[in-house]
Design an enzyme around this catalytic site. Sequence first.
Site, short mmCIF file in Angstrom:
data_model
loop_
_atom_site.label_atom_id
_atom_site.label_comp_id
_atom_site.label_asym_id
_atom_site.label_seq_id
_atom_site.Cartn_x
_atom_site.Cartn_y
_atom_site.Cartn_z
N CYS A 196 7.52 -1.97 2.55
CA CYS A 196 8.57 -1.76 1.17
C CYS A 196 8.86 0.02 2.50
O CYS A 196 10.51 0.00 1.38
CB CYS A 196 6.96 -0.23 0.87
SG CYS A 196 5.86 -2.27 -0.47
N GLN A 249 1.06 3.76 2.12
CA GLN A 249 2.02 3.86 3.09
C GLN A 249 3.13 1.89 4.26
O GLN A 249 2.88 2.26 5.09
CB GLN A 249 1.23 4.07 4.31
CG GLN A 249 1.04 6.40 3.98
CD GLN A 249 2.27 7.10 3.99
OE1 GLN A 249 3.03 6.24 4.69
NE2 GLN A 249 2.23 7.85 3.16
N SER A 250 3.08 1.42 3.34
CA SER A 250 3.19 0.46 3.53
C SER A 250 4.56 0.29 4.68
O SER A 250 6.15 0.73 3.70
CB SER A 250 3.54 -0.61 2.26
OG SER A 250 4.34 -1.30 3.05
N ASN A 251 4.67 -0.14 5.20
CA ASN A 251 5.98 -0.05 6.41
C ASN A 251 6.62 -0.46 5.55
O ASN A 251 8.22 -1.18 6.04
CB ASN A 251 5.58 -0.23 7.57
CG ASN A 251 4.27 0.60 8.51
OD1 ASN A 251 4.86 1.86 8.46
ND2 ASN A 251 2.98 -0.25 9.32
N GLY A 270 0.87 -1.21 -0.31
CA GLY A 270 0.05 0.03 0.31
C GLY A 270 1.19 0.82 -0.04
O GLY A 270 2.11 0.85 0.56
#
Length: 276
Positions: free
Chosen positions: A37, A33-35, A31
């Site tokens: 990534c 705001q993927s942590n 997503g």
Amino acid sequence: MQLSGNKVRKLEFLMADAVAHGADCVITVGGIQSNHCRATAVAAKYLNLDCYLILRTSKLLVEKDPGLVGNLLVERLVGAHIDLVSKEEYGKIGSVALADLLKKKLLEEGRKPYVIPVGGSNSLGTWGYIEAIRELEQQVQQSTEFKFDDIVVACGSGGTIAGFALGSRLSSLKAKAKGLGYAMNTSEELKFVADVAAATGVILDPVYSGKATYGMLKDMAANPAKWKGRKVLFVHTGGLLGLYDKADQLSSLAGSWRRMELEESVPRKDGTGKMF
Ligand SMILES: *Cc1c(COP(=O)(O)O)cnc(C)c1O
């Protein structure tokens, strides 16, 4: 700071595998705001690998500069390459095929890409949490005070909870705390996150630990017999950066400020602060 949260334990194994395979870059998906990534982008930089992120966003935002809020700032500062896709495209094509498309392109350019699945959750990444439960059990053995009957942890792509379940003999407690959907919050959930911060100094995140804690306390109130006398270890999985994306929704809940009142005749006392 930049590796913070639960994804680093999975990446420990996944990145080692990427290096063992002679990769010169990694691809992963998540997503906007993927942590996961963000942590992957940073871990890749530490290992001198390029990082390609496929980030899912809304149809209205997919053609626009995604900006620098929260996790995006870190990803872009460490030089990750970002490809945006809409939620609809993501739903239709799926994360595996999207990563595969990018992998093919990079192979054609002579690169050696390594694909890390969504959330780093595959059998290899899960070893991070098999290791984590071993460490916890060691800490229990070494301590007279630290004991627990249950572990509660937020579940997303499932690698964290799978590792805990595989590495222990704990039975699993399941509760639904998903709410409105991924990365969407009710005002009660955000109020809860703000209340916990104000009461304890612990910052929960809006996507995972905030919803999990909210759901856990709700379940405790609804089914007190189930929890009575049990010691619960709640695993805070990180996610501070994602909270920046909710700043607008949180603004009315945040602490107050004021212009400092100064009388005109306060004399200066020179101490340590001679910078200004
Ligand atoms: C990804 C994530 C989780 C969920 O972990 P999974 O292994 O994907 O289930 C929980 N909390 C935070 C803050 C996360 O970033």
